[in-house]
Design a protein around this motif. Structure first.
Motif, PDB file in Angstrom:
ATOM      1  N   TYR A   1       0.860  -1.183   0.000  1.00 62.70           N
ATOM      2  CA  TYR A   1       0.000   0.000   0.000  1.00 62.70           C
ATOM      3  C   TYR A   1       0.892   1.227   0.000  1.00 62.70           C
ATOM      4  CZ  TYR A   1      -3.784  -3.132   1.359  1.00 62.70           C
ATOM      5  OH  TYR A   1      -4.705  -4.138   1.391  1.00 62.70           O
ATOM      6  N   GLY A   2       0.380   2.321  -0.527  1.00 66.72           N
ATOM      7  CA  GLY A   2       1.150   3.549  -0.537  1.00 66.72           C
ATOM      8  C   GLY A   2       0.252   4.768  -0.582  1.00 66.72           C
ATOM      9  N   ILE A   3       0.870   5.931  -0.395  1.00 68.44           N
ATOM     10  CA  ILE A   3       0.154   7.205  -0.466  1.00 68.44           C
ATOM     11  C   ILE A   3       0.979   8.173  -1.299  1.00 68.44           C
ATOM     12  CG2 ILE A   3      -1.107   6.945   1.700  1.00 68.44           C
ATOM     13  CD1 ILE A   3       1.064   8.665   3.053  1.00 68.44           C
ATOM     14  N   SER A   4       0.300   9.133  -1.880  1.00 64.03           N
ATOM     15  CA  SER A   4       0.986  10.134  -2.694  1.00 64.03           C
ATOM     16  C   SER A   4       0.157  11.411  -2.759  1.00 64.03           C
ATOM     17  CB  SER A   4       1.212   9.604  -4.110  1.00 64.03           C
ATOM     18  OG  SER A   4       1.790  10.602  -4.922  1.00 64.03           O
ATOM     19  N   GLY A   5       0.861  12.516  -2.910  1.00 69.33           N
ATOM     20  CA  GLY A   5       0.216  13.809  -3.112  1.00 69.33           C
ATOM     21  C   GLY A   5       0.267  14.245  -4.563  1.00 69.33           C
ATOM     22  N   GLN A   6       0.808  13.374  -5.440  1.00 67.23           N
ATOM     23  CA  GLN A   6       0.858  13.726  -6.859  1.00 67.23           C
ATOM     24  C   GLN A   6      -0.541  13.729  -7.451  1.00 67.23           C
ATOM     25  OE1 GLN A   6       3.681  11.263  -8.930  1.00 67.23           O
ATOM     26  NE2 GLN A   6       5.419  12.352  -8.065  1.00 67.23           N
ATOM     27  N   THR A   7      -0.710  14.502  -8.492  1.00 68.84           N
ATOM     28  CA  THR A   7      -2.005  14.644  -9.148  1.00 68.84           C
ATOM     29  C   THR A   7      -2.401  13.345  -9.829  1.00 68.84           C
ATOM     30  OG1 THR A   7      -1.490  16.953  -9.543  1.00 68.84           O
ATOM     31  CG2 THR A   7      -3.301  16.029 -10.812  1.00 68.84           C
ATOM     32  N   LEU A   8      -3.660  12.970  -9.660  1.00 73.35           N
ATOM     33  CA  LEU A   8      -4.186  11.779 -10.325  1.00 73.35           C
ATOM     34  C   LEU A   8      -4.398  12.057 -11.812  1.00 73.35           C
ATOM     35  CD1 LEU A   8      -6.887  10.648  -7.745  1.00 73.35           C
ATOM     36  CD2 LEU A   8      -4.738   9.488  -8.254  1.00 73.35           C
ATOM     37  N   ARG A   9      -4.404  11.008 -12.594  1.00 73.45           N
ATOM     38  CA  ARG A   9      -4.751  11.138 -14.005  1.00 73.45           C
ATOM     39  C   ARG A   9      -6.203  11.609 -14.093  1.00 73.45           C
ATOM     40  NH1 ARG A   9      -0.207  10.109 -15.418  1.00 73.45           N
ATOM     41  NH2 ARG A   9       0.934   8.172 -15.460  1.00 73.45           N
ATOM     42  N   LYS A  10      -6.579  12.132 -15.238  1.00 76.67           N
ATOM     43  CA  LYS A  10      -7.944  12.678 -15.394  1.00 76.67           C
ATOM     44  C   LYS A  10      -9.022  11.659 -15.061  1.00 76.67           C
ATOM     45  CE  LYS A  10      -6.826  16.345 -18.587  1.00 76.67           C
ATOM     46  NZ  LYS A  10      -7.003  16.957 -19.887  1.00 76.67           N
ATOM     47  N   ASP A  11      -8.786  10.391 -15.401  1.00 71.21           N
ATOM     48  CA  ASP A  11      -9.798   9.368 -15.107  1.00 71.21           C
ATOM     49  C   ASP A  11      -9.728   8.876 -13.656  1.00 71.21           C
ATOM     50  OD1 ASP A  11      -7.560   7.738 -15.051  1.00 71.21           O
ATOM     51  OD2 ASP A  11      -8.209   6.441 -16.694  1.00 71.21           O
ATOM     52  N   GLY A  12      -8.726   9.347 -12.895  1.00 73.40           N
ATOM     53  CA  GLY A  12      -8.603   9.008 -11.475  1.00 73.40           C
ATOM     54  C   GLY A  12      -8.109   7.608 -11.194  1.00 73.40           C
ATOM     55  N   SER A  13      -7.684   6.894 -12.230  1.00 74.17           N
ATOM     56  CA  SER A  13      -7.308   5.494 -12.049  1.00 74.17           C
ATOM     57  C   SER A  13      -5.870   5.285 -11.602  1.00 74.17           C
ATOM     58  CB  SER A  13      -7.536   4.724 -13.350  1.00 74.17           C
ATOM     59  OG  SER A  13      -6.648   5.221 -14.348  1.00 74.17           O
ATOM     60  N   SER A  14      -5.010   6.267 -11.842  1.00 75.59           N
ATOM     61  CA  SER A  14      -3.600   6.105 -11.531  1.00 75.59           C
ATOM     62  C   SER A  14      -2.961   7.467 -11.310  1.00 75.59           C
ATOM     63  CB  SER A  14      -2.900   5.370 -12.684  1.00 75.59           C
ATOM     64  OG  SER A  14      -1.568   5.059 -12.326  1.00 75.59           O
ATOM     65  N   SER A  15      -1.667   7.439 -10.992  1.00 81.31           N
ATOM     66  CA  SER A  15      -0.909   8.672 -10.813  1.00 81.31           C
ATOM     67  C   SER A  15       0.528   8.433 -11.260  1.00 81.31           C
ATOM     68  CB  SER A  15      -0.935   9.115  -9.349  1.00 81.31           C
ATOM     69  OG  SER A  15      -0.070   8.310  -8.579  1.00 81.31           O
ATOM     70  N   PRO A  16       1.266   9.504 -11.492  1.00 88.38           N
ATOM     71  CA  PRO A  16       2.683   9.330 -11.838  1.00 88.38           C
ATOM     72  C   PRO A  16       3.453   8.555 -10.768  1.00 88.38           C
ATOM     73  CG  PRO A  16       1.997  11.586 -12.263  1.00 88.38           C
ATOM     74  CD  PRO A  16       0.859  10.910 -11.561  1.00 88.38           C
ATOM     75  N   ARG A  17       3.082   8.684  -9.507  1.00 85.68           N
ATOM     76  CA  ARG A  17       3.769   7.967  -8.431  1.00 85.68           C
ATOM     77  C   ARG A  17       3.608   6.466  -8.583  1.00 85.68           C
ATOM     78  NH1 ARG A  17       7.723   6.355  -6.055  1.00 85.68           N
ATOM     79  NH2 ARG A  17       7.520   5.605  -3.948  1.00 85.68           N
ATOM     80  N   ILE A  18       2.404   6.021  -8.890  1.00 82.23           N
ATOM     81  CA  ILE A  18       2.169   4.588  -9.072  1.00 82.23           C
ATOM     82  C   ILE A  18       2.985   4.082 -10.262  1.00 82.23           C
ATOM     83  CG2 ILE A  18       0.440   2.844  -9.645  1.00 82.23           C
ATOM     84  CD1 ILE A  18      -1.613   4.624  -8.136  1.00 82.23           C
ATOM     85  N   ASP A  19       2.954   4.825 -11.365  1.00 81.99           N
ATOM     86  CA  ASP A  19       3.728   4.429 -12.557  1.00 81.99           C
ATOM     87  C   ASP A  19       5.220   4.362 -12.236  1.00 81.99           C
ATOM     88  OD1 ASP A  19       1.286   4.491 -13.846  1.00 81.99           O
ATOM     89  OD2 ASP A  19       1.646   6.425 -14.813  1.00 81.99           O
ATOM     90  N   GLN A  20       5.713   5.357 -11.491  1.00 81.09           N
ATOM     91  CA  GLN A  20       7.128   5.393 -11.126  1.00 81.09           C
ATOM     92  C   GLN A  20       7.503   4.177 -10.276  1.00 81.09           C
ATOM     93  OE1 GLN A  20       8.152   8.325  -8.217  1.00 81.09           O
ATOM     94  NE2 GLN A  20      10.299   8.401  -8.837  1.00 81.09           N
ATOM     95  N   LYS A  21       6.649   3.844  -9.332  1.00 79.74           N
ATOM     96  CA  LYS A  21       6.930   2.707  -8.449  1.00 79.74           C
ATOM     97  C   LYS A  21       6.953   1.407  -9.244  1.00 79.74           C
ATOM     98  CE  LYS A  21       6.243   2.582  -4.184  1.00 79.74           C
ATOM     99  NZ  LYS A  21       5.824   2.514  -2.795  1.00 79.74           N
ATOM    100  N   ILE A  22       6.016   1.231 -10.152  1.00 80.44           N
ATOM    101  CA  ILE A  22       5.990   0.011 -10.966  1.00 80.44           C
ATOM    102  C   ILE A  22       7.236  -0.054 -11.857  1.00 80.44           C
ATOM    103  CG2 ILE A  22       4.773  -1.156 -12.858  1.00 80.44           C
ATOM    104  CD1 ILE A  22       2.146  -0.179 -11.495  1.00 80.44           C
ATOM    105  N   ARG A  23       7.637   1.083 -12.370  1.00 75.72           N
ATOM    106  CA  ARG A  23       8.816   1.148 -13.242  1.00 75.72           C
ATOM    107  C   ARG A  23      10.110   0.847 -12.466  1.00 75.72           C
ATOM    108  NH1 ARG A  23       7.407   5.661 -15.138  1.00 75.72           N
ATOM    109  NH2 ARG A  23       8.717   6.979 -13.839  1.00 75.72           N
ATOM    110  N   THR A  24      10.273   1.445 -11.299  1.00 77.12           N
ATOM    111  CA  THR A  24      11.549   1.325 -10.584  1.00 77.12           C
ATOM    112  C   THR A  24      11.602   0.118  -9.643  1.00 77.12           C
ATOM    113  OG1 THR A  24      10.799   2.865  -8.874  1.00 77.12           O
ATOM    114  CG2 THR A  24      12.044   3.784 -10.712  1.00 77.12           C
ATOM    115  N   LYS A  25      10.618  -0.056  -8.817  1.00 78.58           N
ATOM    116  CA  LYS A  25      10.659  -1.124  -7.818  1.00 78.58           C
ATOM    117  C   LYS A  25      10.292  -2.492  -8.408  1.00 78.58           C
ATOM    118  CE  LYS A  25       9.144  -2.019  -3.060  1.00 78.58           C
ATOM    119  NZ  LYS A  25       8.372  -1.466  -1.948  1.00 78.58           N
ATOM    120  N   TYR A  26       9.417  -2.467  -9.425  1.00 77.14           N
ATOM    121  CA  TYR A  26       8.929  -3.725  -9.997  1.00 77.14           C
ATOM    122  C   TYR A  26       9.402  -3.952 -11.434  1.00 77.14           C
ATOM    123  CZ  TYR A  26       6.087  -3.682  -5.819  1.00 77.14           C
ATOM    124  OH  TYR A  26       5.678  -3.653  -4.503  1.00 77.14           O
TER     125      TYR A  26
END
Length: 168
Positions: free
Chosen positions: A97-122
């Motif tokens: 689980y995680g939290i972020s203050g980054q802006t959500l995508r327009k559809d509210g389904s994701s954020s740059p933080r989630i994408d970054q975490k999947i890219r770097t950690k996973y």
């Protein structure tokens, strides 16, 4: 006096002869002197700012006044946050689980933080996906509480933290 560790680290520890040996270390002397000057209702961070000379505050400034912008990761941040989970879509296992203050995508389904975490950690694993669970958490402190509650619920159900959970 553990709350003064940053000042202790900067000033150094050990017995000090400040004020006739009254204090164990210089940060205690600093704390007491600031408290005597400004009373019990003061902010240690502001005291350190005045002591170390950071910021734009001067001797005429109110020590209880907010010095400036609060960092987004500070518990004092009032910026709206969102809470998310990272899951293995193949197994359905919640990885963290995680939290972020980054802006959500327009559809509210994701954020740059989630994408970054999947890219770097996973490493862009195609089996790993992020889902926003809570969109409008009012401030960082509430978001941290949300994350702690989600991890606690997981522990109560499965007997351990999610496998990739680092904090809390």
């Amino acid at each position: 006096m553990g709350g003064y560790s940053a000042i202790n680290n900067f000033l150094g520890n050990g017995t000090s002869d400040i004020k006739g040996g009254k204090y164990e270390n210089r940060s205690d002397a600093f704390h007491d002197g600031y408290e005597q000057k400004y009373g019990d209702n003061y902010n240690l961070g502001q005291a350190a700012t005045l002591f170390f000379g950071f910021g734009k505050q001067n001797s005429k400034s109110n020590p209880n006044k907010n010095i400036g912008k609060v960092h987004g990761n500070s518990k004092l941040s009032t910026k709206v946050q969102h809470g998310y989970e990272i899951v293995n879509v193949k197994t359905g296992e919640i990885l963290e689980y995680g939290i972020s203050g980054q802006t959500l995508r327009k559809d509210g389904s994701s954020s740059p933080r989630i994408d970054q975490k999947i890219r770097t950690k996973y490493n862009n694993d195609p089996n790993v996906k992020g889902n926003v669970l809570e969109k409008e958490i009012p401030g960082r402190q509430k978001a941290l509480e949300w994350e702690i509650n989600k991890v606690s619920e997981y522990i109560n159900t499965y007997g351990q933290k999610p496998v990739k959970q680092i904090k809390p």
